[in-house]
Enzyme design. Structure first.
Site, PDB file in Angstrom:
ATOM      1  N   GLY A 144       3.646   1.596  -1.894  1.00 11.09           N
ATOM      2  CA  GLY A 144       4.467   1.314  -3.083  1.00 11.09           C
ATOM      3  C   GLY A 144       4.095   2.343  -4.109  1.00 11.09           C
ATOM      4  O   GLY A 144       2.839   2.998  -4.202  1.00 11.09           O
TER       5      GLY A 144
ATOM      6  N   ALA B 157       0.550   1.312  -6.223  1.00 11.36           N
ATOM      7  CA  ALA B 157      -0.572   1.723  -5.333  1.00 11.36           C
ATOM      8  C   ALA B 157      -0.776   3.243  -5.664  1.00 11.36           C
ATOM      9  O   ALA B 157      -2.134   3.538  -5.974  1.00 11.36           O
ATOM     10  CB  ALA B 157      -0.318   1.340  -3.990  1.00 11.36           C
ATOM     11  N   LYS B 158       0.311   4.017  -5.602  1.00 10.62           N
ATOM     12  CA  LYS B 158       0.066   5.512  -5.603  1.00 10.62           C
ATOM     13  C   LYS B 158      -0.346   5.811  -6.905  1.00 10.62           C
ATOM     14  O   LYS B 158      -1.134   6.540  -7.136  1.00 10.62           O
ATOM     15  CB  LYS B 158       1.417   5.954  -5.298  1.00 10.62           C
ATOM     16  CG  LYS B 158       1.612   7.482  -5.197  1.00 10.62           C
ATOM     17  CD  LYS B 158       2.965   7.889  -4.504  1.00 10.62           C
ATOM     18  CE  LYS B 158       3.853   7.559  -5.770  1.00 10.62           C
ATOM     19  NZ  LYS B 158       5.365   8.227  -5.217  1.00 10.62           N
TER      20      LYS B 158
ATOM     21  N   ALA C 183       1.007  -1.298   0.112  1.00  6.41           N
ATOM     22  CA  ALA C 183       0.032   0.080  -0.046  1.00  6.41           C
ATOM     23  C   ALA C 183       0.988   1.346  -0.034  1.00  6.41           C
ATOM     24  O   ALA C 183       0.375   2.489  -0.279  1.00  6.41           O
ATOM     25  CB  ALA C 183      -0.979   0.059   1.173  1.00  6.41           C
TER      26      ALA C 183
ATOM     27  N   ASP D 293      -2.728  -8.492 -16.350  1.00  4.79           N
ATOM     28  CA  ASP D 293      -2.139  -8.276 -17.635  1.00  4.79           C
ATOM     29  C   ASP D 293      -2.614  -6.807 -17.947  1.00  4.79           C
ATOM     30  O   ASP D 293      -3.548  -6.836 -18.565  1.00  4.79           O
ATOM     31  CB  ASP D 293      -1.842  -9.274 -18.917  1.00  4.79           C
ATOM     32  CG  ASP D 293      -1.102  -8.743 -19.846  1.00  4.79           C
ATOM     33  OD1 ASP D 293      -1.072  -7.422 -20.349  1.00  4.79           O
ATOM     34  OD2 ASP D 293      -0.041  -9.645 -20.006  1.00  4.79           O
ATOM     35  N   HIS D 294      -1.970  -5.624 -17.923  1.00  9.68           N
ATOM     36  CA  HIS D 294      -2.736  -4.304 -18.026  1.00  9.68           C
ATOM     37  C   HIS D 294      -3.009  -4.141 -19.513  1.00  9.68           C
ATOM     38  O   HIS D 294      -4.164  -3.429 -19.722  1.00  9.68           O
ATOM     39  CB  HIS D 294      -2.037  -3.291 -17.321  1.00  9.68           C
ATOM     40  CG  HIS D 294      -0.719  -2.601 -17.865  1.00  9.68           C
ATOM     41  ND1 HIS D 294       0.552  -3.364 -17.878  1.00  9.68           N
ATOM     42  CD2 HIS D 294      -0.894  -1.405 -18.816  1.00  9.68           C
ATOM     43  CE1 HIS D 294       1.282  -2.566 -18.662  1.00  9.68           C
ATOM     44  NE2 HIS D 294       0.357  -1.375 -19.039  1.00  9.68           N
TER      45      HIS D 294
ATOM     46  N   HIS E 151       2.581  -9.315 -22.357  1.00 15.60           N
ATOM     47  CA  HIS E 151       1.806  -8.424 -23.072  1.00 15.60           C
ATOM     48  C   HIS E 151       1.615  -8.581 -24.613  1.00 15.60           C
ATOM     49  O   HIS E 151       0.519  -8.458 -25.179  1.00 15.60           O
ATOM     50  CB  HIS E 151       2.007  -6.845 -23.111  1.00 15.60           C
ATOM     51  CG  HIS E 151       2.473  -6.291 -21.369  1.00 15.60           C
ATOM     52  ND1 HIS E 151       1.581  -6.909 -20.668  1.00 15.60           N
ATOM     53  CD2 HIS E 151       3.479  -5.735 -20.910  1.00 15.60           C
ATOM     54  CE1 HIS E 151       1.827  -6.401 -19.340  1.00 15.60           C
ATOM     55  NE2 HIS E 151       2.829  -5.561 -19.696  1.00 15.60           N
TER      56      HIS E 151
ATOM     57  N   LYS F 105      12.414  -0.359 -25.856  1.00 14.61           N
ATOM     58  CA  LYS F 105      12.490   0.859 -25.202  1.00 14.61           C
ATOM     59  C   LYS F 105      13.333   1.997 -26.036  1.00 14.61           C
ATOM     60  O   LYS F 105      14.112   1.590 -26.782  1.00 14.61           O
ATOM     61  CB  LYS F 105      13.071   0.681 -23.830  1.00 14.61           C
ATOM     62  CG  LYS F 105      12.093  -0.205 -22.831  1.00 14.61           C
ATOM     63  CD  LYS F 105      12.467   0.344 -21.494  1.00 14.61           C
ATOM     64  CE  LYS F 105      11.290  -0.580 -20.529  1.00 14.61           C
ATOM     65  NZ  LYS F 105       9.869  -0.156 -20.383  1.00 14.61           N
TER      66      LYS F 105
END
Ligand SMILES: NC(=O)C1=CN([C@@H]2O[C@H](COP(=O)(O)OP(=O)(O)OC[C@H]3O[C@@H](n4cnc5c(N)ncnc54)[C@H](OP(=O)(O)O)[C@@H]3O)[C@@H](O)[C@H]2O)C=CC1
Ligand SMILES: O=C1O[C@H](COP(=O)(O)O)[C@@H](O)[C@H](O)[C@H]1O
Length: 498
Positions: free
Chosen positions: A13, A16-17, A11, A179-180, A242, A342
């Site tokens: 991390g 979370a934020k 919470a 898996d966002h 992904h 990247k």
């Protein structure tokens, strides 16, 4: 929706934020939360409830897609938050957590439906599951669910071990592996695009499709994640999860019904048909590279080896391109190309379906052959789809490419984390990674990891701010194709694939 207790490990991390609190707030503000709920945040450090609530508010104000205006609503939201200091390795701390959860459930008069969200480092996943089981936290009168972040294992063996351990505490249908990319609106929309449009459905196969290109390009470098990324590389960080999930969603056949289990069954079939690579084939079918120094938008960029906390000898990949084949009737002979990296020239995730040319193109004889039809599904940061077709210019009578486009402009569309958390609260696991998919993905990736480990695949270099190494273009050129870029779609006269 049923009342519940949302128990958040990690919470304090970053995730979370940046993602979880804003998502919870937006769901709450949209009325997509149960009327009675509590959130219990966990971490080792001591944080008084009031401070925790203030941290949550700060995170929402900073990162939410919409800025809260209504302070009474915000106070109501925050009043559901409690904090409990807990070290994941200390069994006695889970007893304390159980007491707090039971106390909150009693205060609210709600059933013990518990959603455990593991937003912590992956080495803690198994110990947490074990302690949830041993402490009694997992013995609920209602449902219990586990949301787990990536990475799910480091290779096939570790993924299997982890799954084995989790399954002692949670049944498969209680585990929601995030898996966002599966939460992105256009990835979710793929199913409707393909199966709600008969004209697309009919051409979504090897008779009409020449090749499919799935790209996830990022402009950012390794950022502050050297410790994780240098041991993961693009292959584990993006391809195993992904990229293969997008491949499954693109290639899967029509499910009998649009339900989680039928969609999963179709996705699994894609992975089962994905041609495995031998050690020799990895060298020809996979391009592996690392960024060197370069420039983007006039700004000089360091090479990967010069990034903070990356050693000068790092052999880690920051770019992967692959040519893969799905050995089933639908996709026989159609190469699927996946590419991710990247520090590339643009931030763009897209799926390009290139259709076959007409073998008897009547315009070719007039010296102006038609360009291939393309369907481009833009996933991120633009969201939408473009169909490019040939049309006659009324001014000069020549063929030109025109684009039929829809762009999703609605800024109110919920973000991936919002959609996924909402689905988990409702018990809908359609857009989470099922174990079969995860295992089959690792199974496909494992020979690639082995070849990298054995040093049999060259590590190319590409300039930061470019589209990757030359070898990635060659992979397509071997079958007469080129990568399609967004600018090529916008300027058809100068179709340049790089
Ligand atoms: N950040 C991101 O953008 C993304 C993160 N993820 C995944 O999400 C997870 C969390 O990532 P992130 O938030 O970035 O990580 P952070 O390092 O920012 O946070 C880690 C959290 O774990 C807690 N923690 C660490 N050790 C313990 C312990 N022994 N007992 C109890 N709590 C502990 C920390 O709290 P405390 O220090 O108080 O103990 C902190 O709240 C990881 O699995 C990551 O791979 C996935 C996608 C994106
Ligand atoms: O999971 C991850 O995804 C991000 C890219 O996500 P996107 O939504 O911005 O496309 C990537 O930067 C990160 O390395 C990886 O762990």
């Amino acid at each position: 929706m049923e009342s519940m207790t949302f128990i958040l490990f990690g919470a304090t991390g970053d995730l979370a934020k940046r993602k979880i609190y804003p998502a919870l707030y937006n769901l709450f503000a949209d009325g997509k939360f149960p009327s009675s709920f509590s959130v219990i945040g966990l971490g080792r450090r001591e944080v008084p409830d009031a401070q925790f609530q203030s941290n949550v508010e700060q995170a929402v104000q900073t990162f939410s897609r919409r800025k809260p205006q209504d302070s009474a609503q915000m106070q109501q939201f925050l009043s559901a938050f409690r904090y409990c200091s807990l070290n994941v390795n200390h069994p006695e701390d889970y007893k304390k957590l159980l007491q707090l959860a039971e106390q909150r459930e009693a205060e609210l008069g709600i059933k013990s439906n518990r959603l455990f969200y593991l937003s912590v480092a992956p080495e803690f996943f198994d110990v947490i599951a074990l302690n949830i089981q041993n402490s009694g936290l997992g013995h609920t009168e209602g449902w219990k669910r586990l949301i787990i972040e990536k990475p799910f294992g480091h290779d096939l063996e570790s993924a299997r071990e982890l799954n084995e351990k989790l399954s002692k505490a949670f049944a498969e249908d209680e585990i929601y592996r995030i898996d966002h990319y599966l939460g992105k609106p256009m990835v979710q929309n793929l199913e409707a695009l393909k199966f709600a449009n008969p004209f697309l459905q009919d051409v979504w196969n090897h008779d009409y499709v020449a090749n499919v290109q799935i790209t996830a390009a990022e402009t950012v470098g390794v950022e502050e994640r050297a410790g994780y990324y240098d041991h993961s590389g693009a292959i584990r960080d993006m391809v195993q999860n992904h990229m293969l999930q997008m491949l499954m969603m693109t290639a899967m056949d029509k499910p009998a019904q649009v339900t989680a289990s039928d969609i999963r069954a179709e996705k699994r079939k894609v992975m089962e048909a994905l041609r495995p690579l031998t050690a020799e084939q990895v060298q020809n079918e996979i391009v592996r590279a690392q960024y060197g120094r370069g420039e983007l938008n006039g700004k000089s960029l360091p090479g990967y080896k010069e990034e903070p906390d990356i050693g000068p000898d790092s052999q880690n990949d920051t770019f992967i391109a692959a040519r893969v084949w799905i050995d089933n009737e639908k996709w026989a002979g159609v190469p699927f190309y996946i590419r991710t990296g990247k520090r590339m020239a643009e931030k763009s995730t897209r799926i390009v379906v290139e259709f076959k040319r007409d073998a008897a193109d009547p315009y070719a004889a007039q010296g102006q052959p038609a360009t291939p039809n393309l369907l481009v599904i833009s996933v991120n940061p633009q969201e939408g789809a473009t169909l490019s077709i040939n049309s006659k210019n009324p001014m000069n009578g020549k063929l030109e490419t025109v684009h039929l486009t829809f762009n999703e402009q609605n800024k109110e569309v919920p973000e991936a984390y919002e959609r996924l958390i909402y689905d988990a609260l409702r018990g809908d696991s359609t857009f989470f990674a099922h174990w079969d998919e995860v295992e089959l993905s690792w199974k496909w990736v494992q020979p690639v990891l082995n070849a990298f480990q054995a040093g049999t695949v060259p590590l190319h270099t590409y300039a930061a701010g470019s589209y990757g190494p030359e070898a990635s273009a060659k992979l397509l050129a071997e079958h007469g194709f080129t990568w399609w870029l967004d600018d090529a779609l916008e300027q058809p006269e100068s179709v340049t694939a790089r």
